[in-house]
Write an enzyme that holds these catalytic residues in place. Structure first.
Site, PDB file in Angstrom:
ATOM      1  N   ARG A  51       0.810  -1.224   0.000  1.00 53.49           N
ATOM      2  CA  ARG A  51       0.000   0.000   0.000  1.00 53.49           C
ATOM      3  C   ARG A  51       0.843   1.274   0.000  1.00 53.49           C
ATOM      4  O   ARG A  51       0.389   2.325  -0.407  1.00 53.49           O
ATOM      5  CB  ARG A  51      -0.951  -0.012   1.194  1.00 53.49           C
ATOM      6  CG  ARG A  51      -2.166  -0.897   0.899  1.00 53.49           C
ATOM      7  CD  ARG A  51      -3.218  -0.735   1.930  1.00 53.49           C
ATOM      8  NE  ARG A  51      -2.661  -0.993   3.253  1.00 53.49           N
ATOM      9  CZ  ARG A  51      -3.366  -0.973   4.355  1.00 53.49           C
ATOM     10  NH1 ARG A  51      -4.646  -0.702   4.327  1.00 53.49           N
ATOM     11  NH2 ARG A  51      -2.812  -1.226   5.520  1.00 53.49           N
ATOM     12  N   LYS A 153       3.041 -19.619   6.427  1.00 49.71           N
ATOM     13  CA  LYS A 153       2.431 -19.961   7.688  1.00 49.71           C
ATOM     14  C   LYS A 153       2.257 -18.686   8.502  1.00 49.71           C
ATOM     15  O   LYS A 153       3.040 -17.759   8.271  1.00 49.71           O
ATOM     16  CB  LYS A 153       3.275 -21.010   8.386  1.00 49.71           C
ATOM     17  CG  LYS A 153       4.238 -20.502   9.472  1.00 49.71           C
ATOM     18  CD  LYS A 153       4.850 -21.628  10.216  1.00 49.71           C
ATOM     19  CE  LYS A 153       4.761 -21.427  11.686  1.00 49.71           C
ATOM     20  NZ  LYS A 153       5.533 -20.344  12.249  1.00 49.71           N
ATOM     21  N   LYS A 187      15.159 -26.488   4.564  1.00 48.25           N
ATOM     22  CA  LYS A 187      16.506 -26.538   5.148  1.00 48.25           C
ATOM     23  C   LYS A 187      17.268 -27.727   4.571  1.00 48.25           C
ATOM     24  O   LYS A 187      16.728 -28.835   4.498  1.00 48.25           O
ATOM     25  CB  LYS A 187      16.428 -26.663   6.677  1.00 48.25           C
ATOM     26  CG  LYS A 187      15.981 -25.376   7.357  1.00 48.25           C
ATOM     27  CD  LYS A 187      15.912 -25.582   8.858  1.00 48.25           C
ATOM     28  CE  LYS A 187      15.259 -24.400   9.548  1.00 48.25           C
ATOM     29  NZ  LYS A 187      16.176 -23.355   9.957  1.00 48.25           N
ATOM     30  N   ASP A 240       2.674 -22.359  16.819  1.00 54.33           N
ATOM     31  CA  ASP A 240       3.774 -21.718  16.094  1.00 54.33           C
ATOM     32  C   ASP A 240       4.810 -22.727  15.604  1.00 54.33           C
ATOM     33  O   ASP A 240       5.393 -22.538  14.534  1.00 54.33           O
ATOM     34  CB  ASP A 240       4.450 -20.693  17.026  1.00 54.33           C
ATOM     35  CG  ASP A 240       5.561 -19.911  16.341  1.00 54.33           C
ATOM     36  OD1 ASP A 240       5.282 -19.343  15.270  1.00 54.33           O
ATOM     37  OD2 ASP A 240       6.692 -19.876  16.855  1.00 54.33           O
ATOM     38  N   HIS A 245       6.436 -27.187  12.069  1.00 58.65           N
ATOM     39  CA  HIS A 245       7.840 -27.597  11.895  1.00 58.65           C
ATOM     40  C   HIS A 245       8.130 -28.969  12.530  1.00 58.65           C
ATOM     41  O   HIS A 245       8.721 -29.846  11.906  1.00 58.65           O
ATOM     42  CB  HIS A 245       8.787 -26.564  12.485  1.00 58.65           C
ATOM     43  CG  HIS A 245       8.611 -25.186  11.914  1.00 58.65           C
ATOM     44  ND1 HIS A 245       8.253 -24.962  10.609  1.00 58.65           N
ATOM     45  CD2 HIS A 245       8.743 -23.949  12.471  1.00 58.65           C
ATOM     46  CE1 HIS A 245       8.184 -23.651  10.389  1.00 58.65           C
ATOM     47  NE2 HIS A 245       8.465 -23.021  11.508  1.00 58.65           N
ATOM     48  N   LYS A 341      11.141 -21.549  23.565  1.00 58.42           N
ATOM     49  CA  LYS A 341      11.908 -20.308  23.424  1.00 58.42           C
ATOM     50  C   LYS A 341      12.730 -20.084  24.686  1.00 58.42           C
ATOM     51  O   LYS A 341      12.370 -20.559  25.772  1.00 58.42           O
ATOM     52  CB  LYS A 341      10.956 -19.110  23.277  1.00 58.42           C
ATOM     53  CG  LYS A 341       9.965 -19.240  22.122  1.00 58.42           C
ATOM     54  CD  LYS A 341      10.531 -18.682  20.864  1.00 58.42           C
ATOM     55  CE  LYS A 341       9.513 -18.661  19.756  1.00 58.42           C
ATOM     56  NZ  LYS A 341      10.136 -18.591  18.426  1.00 58.42           N
TER      57      LYS A 341
HETATM   58  C1  BG6 Z   1       9.104 -19.705  12.676  1.00 59.34           C
HETATM   59  C2  BG6 Z   1       8.435 -19.441  13.988  1.00 59.34           C
HETATM   60  O1  BG6 Z   1       8.238 -20.372  11.799  1.00 59.34           O
HETATM   61  O2  BG6 Z   1      10.264 -20.499  12.890  1.00 59.34           O
HETATM   62  C3  BG6 Z   1       9.393 -18.751  14.938  1.00 59.34           C
HETATM   63  O3  BG6 Z   1       7.298 -18.616  13.773  1.00 59.34           O
HETATM   64  C4  BG6 Z   1      10.663 -19.548  15.076  1.00 59.34           C
HETATM   65  O4  BG6 Z   1       8.798 -18.555  16.211  1.00 59.34           O
HETATM   66  C5  BG6 Z   1      11.242 -19.887  13.715  1.00 59.34           C
HETATM   67  O5  BG6 Z   1      11.584 -18.760  15.815  1.00 59.34           O
HETATM   68  C6  BG6 Z   1      12.411 -20.840  13.857  1.00 59.34           C
HETATM   69  O6  BG6 Z   1      13.041 -20.976  12.609  1.00 59.34           O
HETATM   70  P1  BG6 Z   1      14.597 -21.279  12.507  1.00 59.34           P
HETATM   71  O7  BG6 Z   1      14.837 -21.407  11.036  1.00 59.34           O
HETATM   72  O8  BG6 Z   1      15.301 -20.111  13.143  1.00 59.34           O
HETATM   73  O9  BG6 Z   1      14.830 -22.551  13.254  1.00 59.34           O
END
Ligand code: BG6
Length: 494
Positions: A51, A153, A187, A240, A245, A341
């Site tokens: 925008r 995502k 990855k 998340d 993942h 985290k």
């Molecule tokens: C993201 C999450 O998808 O992946 C984050 O939203 C997370 O919270 C991140 O920190 C981790 O990715 P990587 O590649 O740093 O392991």
């Protein structure tokens, strides 16, 4: 050796949300690196759309600043000439998904879709804009059945919202035009999981509940949630990280060998794993939330609740659970998954614990050591296999275990450093039309179908996460989860 950088075909890539955080931190740096690697043909065009009222010149400056921020000085210095050439590829158009303004200009810039140029629309925007964007794209004849869209995502926040999003996208695009990103699949080392399993004769015959005692999957992060508070506090570790993942890692570790390495063969097998997952018992899950370690001062290291600005937040920043896969291969083998985290280190590792040998010919005093295969995904990528040998020296037969250790960096040298990062690989896969490393709609829905009852259970029980010290390995209850099964977590090592 033949060059492995195979240029992709000519393309037009439109990034909706082209001034946003993801575009600046991931998408544009990835495109720049592929440009430097010589993979983008001269005619490839990248168009930012958002925008903000910017011209192409203003956008190029914004992208230059972003690259200077995101890339190491040494990398920039090495590619100073390429930087200017890359910026000339970029154009920008102010566009509002909810408004007609800008769309005509986009149609003029792009022209009608043609078979000799791949057209990609990257929806780097919130899901509420998916439908309006798709409608505008079709209303302005910007797409045909070869056009691809990329979505990020979070793909929904539960099964119902994921279904609604799939439905919205499906009313405009075929499934083979939709690329749902889970960057873990891009990855290098995550793909290596498939090579390790299906490229070696050694492991596959033992890869089942008869020989594997249990499997641990750990994705530990040392950073907190600062900077993403409002998104994260509505999501938590389960939505998340676990739903996507860790679920993908679990699928790659547990799936049956696909007949070939092609998108639907791989995704069919992953889907079967998710569908075979049993509902997780409430006492097989531990949620945690980080607090300040005693003596620590606030600042960047605020407790979770201080960081998100809600002293009563019950969102988990850590989750550990025990999962079971009900199929012939895995019946009876627990999979322990944990992610969090502000843990002691950043470390993503899969540990496959094999069972003890059925009988020791050396007697009880010699000691027994089961084999352990450790697959380090990041950092310090590599694999280690613990094997049992005789302790050297006199005094009879005593057994010890020693690591057969391979660091990919040592074994492969510069090759591994030159490997494209997740976004580089995924974006080039979109242009090539290869969906193997993208999630299919039914896969995402199945993953939410497994996640939803867990979250609903927490809500109905008024569950409050257990506090854990930042910089630790997580809440003590996660250790109890293992101890109840006479097992323990492998340490979290960088
Ligand atoms: C993201 C999450 O998808 O992946 C984050 O939203 C997370 O919270 C991140 O920190 C981790 O990715 P990587 O590649 O740093 O392991």
């Amino acid at each position: 050796m033949v060059s492995r950088v195979i240029p992709v075909q000519a393309f037009d890539l439109v990034i909706f949300g082209g001034t946003g955080d993801l575009a600046q931190r991931k998408i544009l740096p990835a495109l720049f690196r592929r440009h430097c690697a010589g993979q983008l043909p001269d005619s490839a065009r990248i168009l930012g759309a958002a925008r903000a009222d910017l011209g192409s010149g203003g956008y190029r400056e914004l992208v230059r600043d972003a690259l200077q921020r995101e890339l190491a000085d040494s990398e920039l210095a090495k590619h100073r000439i390429e930087l200017d050439a890359f910026l000339t590829r970029l154009d920008y158009l102010p566009i509002d998904a909810m408004d007609a303004a800008g769309w005509q200009a986009l149609a003029m810039t792009l022209g009608p879709p043609t078979s000799d140029r791949v057209r990609v629309f990257y929806f780097s925007v919130g899901p509420s804009l998916f439908a309006p964007l798709a409608e505008q794209i079709w209303a302005h004849d910007l797409a045909d059945d070869q056009t691809r869209i990329v979505v990020e995502k979070p793909f929904g926040h539960d099964l119902a919202s994921a279904k609604a999003l799939n439905c919205t996208l499906a009313s405009h695009f075929d499934e083979n035009q939709i690329y749902r990103i889970d960057h873990y699949l891009g990855k290098e080392t995550v793909q290596n999981l498939m090579a390790i399993r299906f490229g070696n004769m050694l492991f596959e015959p033992l890869w089942n509940s008869q020989y594997v005692d249990h499997i641990q999957i750990t994705v530990a992060e040392s950073l907190g949630v600062s900077g993403r508070e409002s998104y994260y506090d509505k999501s938590g570790a389960m939505r998340d990280m676990m739903q996507n993942h860790l679920m993908q890692l679990l699928c790659l570790i547990a799936m049956e060998p696909p007949a070939k390495f092609d998108p639907d063969a791989v995704r069919d097998e992953k889907l079967k794993v998710i569908r075979a997952l049993e509902t997780v018992e409430p006492h097989h899950i531990v949620r945690g939330q980080y607090v300040l370690t005693e003596g620590e001062t606030a600042g960047d290291d605020n407790s979770y609740r201080e960081t998100v600005g809600d002293p009563r937040s019950t969102t988990e920043s850590y989750v550990a659970l025990k999962a079971h896969i009900s199929n012939w291969r895995w019946a009876g083998t627990p999979f322990y998954l944990r992610t969090g985290k502000r843990l002691v280190a950043r470390s993503s590792v899969i540990n496959v614990f094999f069972k003890d040998a059925p009988h020791s010919i050396f007697g009880a005093d010699a000691g027994r050591h089961a084999n352990l295969l450790t697959i380090r995904l990041q950092p310090n990528e590599g694999i280690t296999l613990k094997v049992t040998i005789k302790e050297p020296g006199p005094g009879g037969m005593r057994l010890i275990d020693v690591p057969l250790d391979m660091s990919f960096a040592q074994a492969l040298g510069a090759d591994i450093d030159d490997a494209p990062d997740a976004y580089e690989r995924l974006i080039t896969d979109v242009i090539r039309g290869n969906q193997t490393l993208f999630m299919r709609g039914d896969e995402v829905e199945a993953a939410w179908g497994w996640t939803d009852p867990i979250i609903a259970g927490w809500t109905s029980r008024g569950d409050v996460p257990k506090p854990y010290d930042s910089g630790s390995t997580g809440p003590g209850d996660a250790d109890l989860l293992m101890r109840r099964d006479q097992r323990e977590w492998r340490g979290i090592n960088p």
